[in-house]
Each structure stands twice: as structure tokens, then as C-alpha cells.
Design an enzyme around this catalytic site. Structure first.
Site, PDB file in Angstrom:
ATOM      1  N   ALA A  69      19.506 -39.756  34.330  1.00 31.62           N
ATOM      2  CA  ALA A  69      19.087 -38.407  33.952  1.00 31.62           C
ATOM      3  C   ALA A  69      19.505 -38.138  32.515  1.00 31.62           C
ATOM      4  O   ALA A  69      20.350 -38.841  31.951  1.00 31.62           O
ATOM      5  CB  ALA A  69      19.711 -37.379  34.888  1.00 31.62           C
ATOM      6  N   GLY A 114      19.130 -41.300  38.313  1.00 32.36           N
ATOM      7  CA  GLY A 114      17.780 -40.849  38.634  1.00 32.36           C
ATOM      8  C   GLY A 114      16.755 -41.954  38.548  1.00 32.36           C
ATOM      9  O   GLY A 114      15.720 -41.913  39.223  1.00 32.36           O
ATOM     10  N   GLU A 117      16.892 -43.703  41.810  1.00 30.90           N
ATOM     11  CA  GLU A 117      16.262 -42.806  42.788  1.00 30.90           C
ATOM     12  C   GLU A 117      14.743 -42.837  42.660  1.00 30.90           C
ATOM     13  O   GLU A 117      14.026 -42.817  43.665  1.00 30.90           O
ATOM     14  CB  GLU A 117      16.786 -41.388  42.595  1.00 30.90           C
ATOM     15  CG  GLU A 117      18.258 -41.233  42.966  1.00 30.90           C
ATOM     16  CD  GLU A 117      18.784 -39.839  42.709  1.00 30.90           C
ATOM     17  OE1 GLU A 117      19.032 -39.115  43.687  1.00 30.90           O
ATOM     18  OE2 GLU A 117      18.945 -39.464  41.520  1.00 30.90           O
ATOM     19  N   GLU A 137      26.672 -41.537  39.463  1.00 31.78           N
ATOM     20  CA  GLU A 137      26.875 -40.101  39.249  1.00 31.78           C
ATOM     21  C   GLU A 137      28.322 -39.652  39.413  1.00 31.78           C
ATOM     22  O   GLU A 137      28.750 -38.685  38.773  1.00 31.78           O
ATOM     23  CB  GLU A 137      25.969 -39.299  40.200  1.00 31.78           C
ATOM     24  CG  GLU A 137      24.482 -39.323  39.844  1.00 31.78           C
ATOM     25  CD  GLU A 137      23.743 -40.498  40.446  1.00 31.78           C
ATOM     26  OE1 GLU A 137      22.503 -40.499  40.393  1.00 31.78           O
ATOM     27  OE2 GLU A 137      24.403 -41.428  40.978  1.00 31.78           O
TER      28      GLU A 137
END
Length: 262
Positions: A69, A114, A117, A137
Site C-alpha cells: 500500500a 496489498g 492481497e 503489515e
């Protein structure tokens, strides 16, 4: 196809394969809010476009699929804003997962946070030999927010998913393959051609049946659905399709089937 600031779209009209390339190479294709919205919009467009039969998702450059991210964008969020970010990301990634058109992630480098993901939301993942996967994270005082806690557990099992998310460790492509996170590992130069050939094999099958397979497998993980009932309903629907009649007739006549997706 529409043009986007952070995505490059290329449709091969002969095969129906749409290649979506995340294009923020200076940021290692990191996901900011604008990029996630563009992913959502591009997939909605692809699902609505009959010319698109299957999708390959990859990153620009040689280093990263998506390195994570955009941390600078997340740094000042409060709890309310953080929940909105998670919900928007989950909505976009669920659209990919629930697409009845097959989606392959061509993971060409770092797939972290991300990015991991996003790759997991795709139906299949093909990794280049230099790919790295991880959910780091916890190093930032965060957890995966775009479905990572759920999909990683589904793909590699509870114990290994917990270990990867609690340590924040990265794993190499061969380890991702051993765990079932990656379907295949290939040399970087062969990544996109391999994905195209794999997708062509899938697209040679009955489109309605492919979409139903996706629906039925997803139903296994959806508490609001009954997987076996979804399978029985879909199996029944197949018998009313032109593709079923064509497929069985082609088999009996010992010829290739010409499926129409109807």
C-alpha cells in the site's frame, strides 16, 4: 476500453485476453486509493464487455507486481477513515475474486501487503522466479485489510498463514509454490507468455461452465452460501445451456467443441 492514470489496459481482440498492468513504477506500483478505485472500475468495465473473455493482471517494471500500500497515504488516517479504506479495498478485490471471467495474476516481483492481497484475489497466480510474497503489515502496527487474513488462510492453511502474518516474513517464489500460494513459477522472461497460454487453455473450455466453477469454489468459503447446493444448482443449469449440447455433441462426433458461452 477506457484510459486510466495508474493502469495500462491492452485487449487482444483475437483471444479476448485483457492485460491490466499496474503502472506506478516509481512507487513500485504501490496501491493508493486512486489505483484501487481504478482497479474496481477497470474490472467492472471488463465484466461488462463481451469482447473480454479473460484477464491477466501484472505490474510494470522488473521489480514489483505491487510492493504494498502507499504508506504515505495511510499514515494520517484515523479509525473511521481506516475502515473506509479497508471496505473499498475489499469491495474491489471481491469483484476480482467473484469475476466469472478467469483472472490470472502474473506476479513479476514483489507482491507484499496489498500486493499479495491483490494477487490472492485472482483465481490463479503465476510467479516469476524473482517474485517475493508477504504480508508485512505488523511491522507498521497494522494487519492486512483487503481480505488478506481470509485468503491467505484459505490458500496456505491456518498455521502457516498465522506465521507469515505474525512475523511479516517474505517468502520466495519457490516457497510460495510449495505452500500453494503460487500455481506455477517460471523464468521472468516467460511469465506473460506462460500466463497467456494457460489462459488460452482455460478459454478453450465452455465459458458458462468456467464461471460456474468459480462460483461453486467461492461458495465453499462463503458462510451465507451452501457449497453443495450451489454446485447442484449450477450442475442443473448446465443442462439447459447451448454449450452443454455443443460439448456433448462434439465429444460424440470426435471433433473440437465450438463454445459460445450460452
Amino acid at each position: 476500453m477506457a484510459s486510466y492514470e495508474n493502469l495500462l489496459l491492452a485487449l487482444d481482440s483475437a483471444t479476448g485476453i485483457l492485460t491490466i498492468t499496474l503502472n506506478r513504477p516509481i512507487k513500485l506500483n504501490a496501491l493508493n486509493a486512486a489505483t484501487i478505485e481504478e482497479i474496481r472500475q477497470s474490472f467492472q468495465e471488463a465484466l461488462d464487455d463481451a469482447a473480454v473473455r479473460g484477464i491477466i493482471l501484472t505490474g510494470s517494471g522488473e521489480k514489483a507486481f505491487v510492493a504494498g500500500a502507499d504508506i504515505a497515504e495511510l499514515a494520517d488516517l484515523n479509525e473511521i477513515a481506516g475502515r473506509r479504506v479497508a471496505e473499498r479495498g475489499q469491495e474491489a478485490f471481491c469483484m476480482i475474486e467473484e469475476s466469472t471471467k478467469p483472472v490470472i495474476a502474473a506476479v513479476n516481483g514483489f507482491a507484499l501487503g496489498g500486493g499479495c492481497e491483490l494477487a490472492m484475489a485472482c483465481h490463479l497466480r503465476v510467479a516469476s522466479e524473482n517474485a517475493r510474497f508477504g504480508q508485512p503489515e505488523v511491522n507498521l502496527g497494522l494487519i492486512p485489510g483487503y481480505g488478506g487474513t481470509q485468503r491467505l488462510t484459505q490458500l496456505v492453511g491456518k498455521a502457516k498463514a498465522l506465521e507469515l502474518m505474525m512475523t511479516g516474513d517474505q517468502i520466495k517464489a519457490d516457497e510460495a509454490h510449495r505452500l500453494g500460494l503460487a500455481n506455477h513459477v517460471v523464468p521472468a522472461a516467460e511469465l506473460l507468455p506462460f500466463c497467456e497460454q494457460l489462459l488460452k487453455r482455460i478459454l478453450s473450455k465452455a465459458p458458462l461452465a468456467i464461471g460456474m466453477v468459480i462460483d461453486c469454489v467461492n461458495a465453499y468459503y462463503d458462510e451465507e452460501k451452501h457449497g453443495y447446493q450451489t454446485e447442484a444448482n449450477s450442475f442443473s443449469r448446465c443442462f439447459g445451456s447451448e454449450d452443454f449440447r455443443e460439448g456433448t455433441q462434439a465429444f460424440l462426433e470426435k471433433r473440437p467443441a465450438a463454445f459460445k458461452g450460452a
